[in-house]
Design a protein around this motif. Structure first.
Motif, PDB file in Angstrom:
ATOM      1  N   THR A  40      42.769  32.141  30.149  1.00 45.65           N
ATOM      2  CA  THR A  40      41.436  32.339  29.584  1.00 45.65           C
ATOM      3  C   THR A  40      41.515  32.158  28.080  1.00 45.65           C
ATOM      4  O   THR A  40      42.411  32.708  27.428  1.00 45.65           O
ATOM      5  N   GLU A 100      36.255  27.573  35.231  1.00 43.61           N
ATOM      6  CA  GLU A 100      35.006  28.221  34.847  1.00 43.61           C
ATOM      7  C   GLU A 100      34.761  27.997  33.364  1.00 43.61           C
ATOM      8  O   GLU A 100      35.666  28.190  32.554  1.00 43.61           O
ATOM      9  N   SER A 147      31.989  29.291  30.548  1.00 47.96           N
ATOM     10  CA  SER A 147      30.886  30.226  30.311  1.00 47.96           C
ATOM     11  C   SER A 147      30.321  30.012  28.923  1.00 47.96           C
ATOM     12  O   SER A 147      31.066  29.846  27.954  1.00 47.96           O
ATOM     13  N   THR A 188      26.934  27.817  39.814  1.00 49.04           N
ATOM     14  CA  THR A 188      26.683  28.600  38.605  1.00 49.04           C
ATOM     15  C   THR A 188      26.621  30.075  38.963  1.00 49.04           C
ATOM     16  O   THR A 188      26.358  30.438  40.108  1.00 49.04           O
ATOM     17  N   ARG A 232      25.608  35.760  33.992  1.00 50.78           N
ATOM     18  CA  ARG A 232      26.415  36.782  33.322  1.00 50.78           C
ATOM     19  C   ARG A 232      25.468  37.703  32.575  1.00 50.78           C
ATOM     20  O   ARG A 232      24.288  37.405  32.452  1.00 50.78           O
ATOM     21  N   LYS A 271      25.714  32.244  31.099  1.00 45.98           N
ATOM     22  CA  LYS A 271      25.995  31.800  32.457  1.00 45.98           C
ATOM     23  C   LYS A 271      27.395  31.216  32.531  1.00 45.98           C
ATOM     24  O   LYS A 271      28.000  30.880  31.524  1.00 45.98           O
ATOM     25  N   THR A 272      27.889  31.096  33.752  1.00 42.49           N
ATOM     26  CA  THR A 272      29.169  30.439  34.017  1.00 42.49           C
ATOM     27  C   THR A 272      28.903  29.292  34.975  1.00 42.49           C
ATOM     28  O   THR A 272      28.213  29.467  35.977  1.00 42.49           O
ATOM     29  N   TRP A 326      31.067  26.828  37.357  1.00 46.46           N
ATOM     30  CA  TRP A 326      32.418  26.816  37.902  1.00 46.46           C
ATOM     31  C   TRP A 326      32.585  25.639  38.863  1.00 46.46           C
ATOM     32  O   TRP A 326      31.610  25.111  39.415  1.00 46.46           O
TER      33      TRP A 326
END
Length: 140
Positions: free
Chosen positions: A13, A85, A87, A123, A126, A130-131, A133
Motif C-alpha cells: 500500500t 485497488e 482509491s 467500485t 469509502r 471511492k475505490t 478495484w
C-alpha cells in the motif's frame, strides 16, 4: 476436527500525489513490487498489471482529484489472485465503462482495457472518496 490450510497473502500500500507524476510512479512501483514477489517484468501478469494500474491511476488523478488530497494504490497478492485497488478522494464520480459517444475523442477508453484484462472489476464507496478495484488470475 477439520484442519484448515491458510495460504500466505502479501500486501503493498502506498499513497501518491494526485498528479501525472504520481500516477507514473504508482505504475513503476507496482511492477517493482510484483517483481519482488516473484512475478517478473515482462510476464503476462506484470504487463496486465502495468496497464490496469496506469489506467486506474490516470483516472484517479484526472477525474478523482481533489486539491490537496493524494490517491492510494493497494496490491494484494494471494496464490490465485492479484487484486489492484486505486482509491481517490472524489466519491461522486463513478467511473463509466465505454467510449465517448463519438469516435473523435482520444480518451475515455481506459476502463475498456481494464474490463478486457481483469477477471473482474468494480467500485466501492469509502468514507471519503471511492475505490476502483480489479482482479487478475495468478497463473499456477
Amino acid at each position: 476436527m477439520k484442519a484448515e490450510i491458510t495460504l500466505p497473502t502479501a500486501e503493498f500500500t502506498q499513497r501518491f500525489s494526485a498528479t501525472r507524476r504520481g500516477a507514473r510512479l504508482a505504475r513503476h512501483l507496482a511492477l517493482h513490487q510484483l517483481d519482488a514477489w516473484g512475478i517478473p517484468y515482462g510476464s503476462n501478469l506484470s504487463d496486465s498489471t502495468a496497464v490496469i494500474v496506469a489506467e486506474l491511476a490516470a483516472n484517479a488523478v484526472t477525474h478523482g482529484r481533489v486539491p490537496g488530497r493524494d490517491f492510494e494504490l493497494r496490491l494484494t497478492f494471494a496464490p490465485t489472485v492479484l487484486r489492484i485497488e486505486v482509491s481517490d478522494a472524489r466519491g461522486e464520480s463513478e467511473p463509466l465503462l465505454g467510449p465517448p459517444a463519438t469516435e473523435e475523442f482520444e480518451t475515455g477508453r481506459g476502463l475498456l482495457l481494464v474490463d478486457a484484462l481483469a477477471t473482474k472489476w468494480g467500485t466501492a464507496a469509502r468514507v471519503v472518496g471511492k475505490t476502483v478495484w480489479a482482479e487478475l488470475a495468478v497463473p499456477l
